[in-house]
Design a protein around this motif. Sequence first.
Motif, short mmCIF file in Angstrom:
data_model
loop_
_atom_site.label_atom_id
_atom_site.label_comp_id
_atom_site.label_asym_id
_atom_site.label_seq_id
_atom_site.Cartn_x
_atom_site.Cartn_y
_atom_site.Cartn_z
N ARG A 99 -8.09 -77.96 55.83
CA ARG A 99 -8.81 -76.55 55.68
C ARG A 99 -8.24 -76.17 54.55
O ARG A 99 -8.77 -75.83 53.87
CB ARG A 99 -8.47 -75.91 56.75
CG ARG A 99 -8.92 -75.97 57.59
CD ARG A 99 -8.75 -75.10 59.46
NE ARG A 99 -7.38 -75.15 59.84
CZ ARG A 99 -6.99 -75.47 60.03
NH1 ARG A 99 -7.91 -76.64 61.24
NH2 ARG A 99 -5.55 -75.47 61.10
N GLN A 102 -9.72 -77.69 51.85
CA GLN A 102 -11.35 -77.50 51.28
C GLN A 102 -11.84 -75.76 50.77
O GLN A 102 -12.92 -75.39 50.42
CB GLN A 102 -12.14 -77.37 53.14
CG GLN A 102 -12.17 -78.70 53.75
CD GLN A 102 -13.04 -78.10 55.46
OE1 GLN A 102 -11.98 -77.31 56.24
NE2 GLN A 102 -13.27 -79.32 55.78
N PRO A 108 -17.53 -78.37 50.76
CA PRO A 108 -16.45 -79.38 50.98
C PRO A 108 -16.87 -80.39 52.25
O PRO A 108 -18.60 -79.79 52.79
CB PRO A 108 -15.56 -78.86 51.13
CG PRO A 108 -15.94 -77.09 52.07
CD PRO A 108 -16.84 -77.06 50.94
N SER A 111 -14.15 -82.16 57.53
CA SER A 111 -12.83 -82.78 57.12
C SER A 111 -12.71 -83.70 58.83
O SER A 111 -12.12 -84.81 59.01
CB SER A 111 -12.19 -81.07 57.39
OG SER A 111 -12.03 -80.93 58.69
N VAL A 146 -11.53 -84.72 49.70
CA VAL A 146 -12.44 -83.93 50.38
C VAL A 146 -13.53 -82.78 49.60
O VAL A 146 -14.82 -81.82 50.26
CB VAL A 146 -11.57 -82.53 50.92
CG1 VAL A 146 -11.15 -81.78 50.03
CG2 VAL A 146 -12.06 -81.52 52.73
#
Length: 238
Positions: A99, A102, A108, A111, A146
């Motif tokens: 996170r 991202q 992004p 995940s 990412v």
Amino acid sequence: MGSVIEVEHLHKSYGGTVAVDDVSFTVGQGEIFGILGRNGAGKTTTVECLVGLRRPDRGTVRVLGRDPQRDHAEVTRRVGVQLQDSQLPERLRVGEAMRLYQSFYPEPADSRELLAQLGLAGRERTPYGKLSGGQKQRLSIALALVGRPRIAVLDELTTGLDPHARRDTWDLIAGIRAGGVTIVLVTHFMPEAERLCDRIALIDAGRVLVTGSPGELIARAGQPTLEDAFVSLTGRNA
């Protein structure tokens, strides 16, 4: 195949020590390009200049047509980086790390999907310090990807891994390239370069000695393997 990276006459010194001395090479779109050499050859300094982490003393670097110093933010959005000494806090959980990374990018990757692709499904709540060596490397790859980069720079990715984890990581790298990402692979491990790389820049004492495919370097040296070719071309043990 157009060039996505162009390096010309790159030079970088630290005090009286020359780390990179007149290095030039290009990387084509969609290839796995290896920067190969012994520890201390100048590989990491070269890629740190490439991604804008260090300012060259002389020479030019273009990444996707951009100057990594002047256009650092733009290059950072388009290039995923996993550096040799990258470490995360031991107590940081996998999901928290994803996170955080991202948040650096406007669009992004998902995940959970990325972790599943890299064999880390269900590890979101696992602290970094509880991951195995191979899992840490997989997480490093996930963090480098990412931001949906066009280029991934992977520095000594399999150092310290056991043979099984290393082969799994090689398969991951091949899969990333199959997804359209250009890869710059920095390594001193000859079998890794021979198996994965389309082309290689062989660096020794801060200089590029030769560039070509593994087969071309082996043929040029008249040796049976890339490791034997390295010894022949550099006059040093691998």
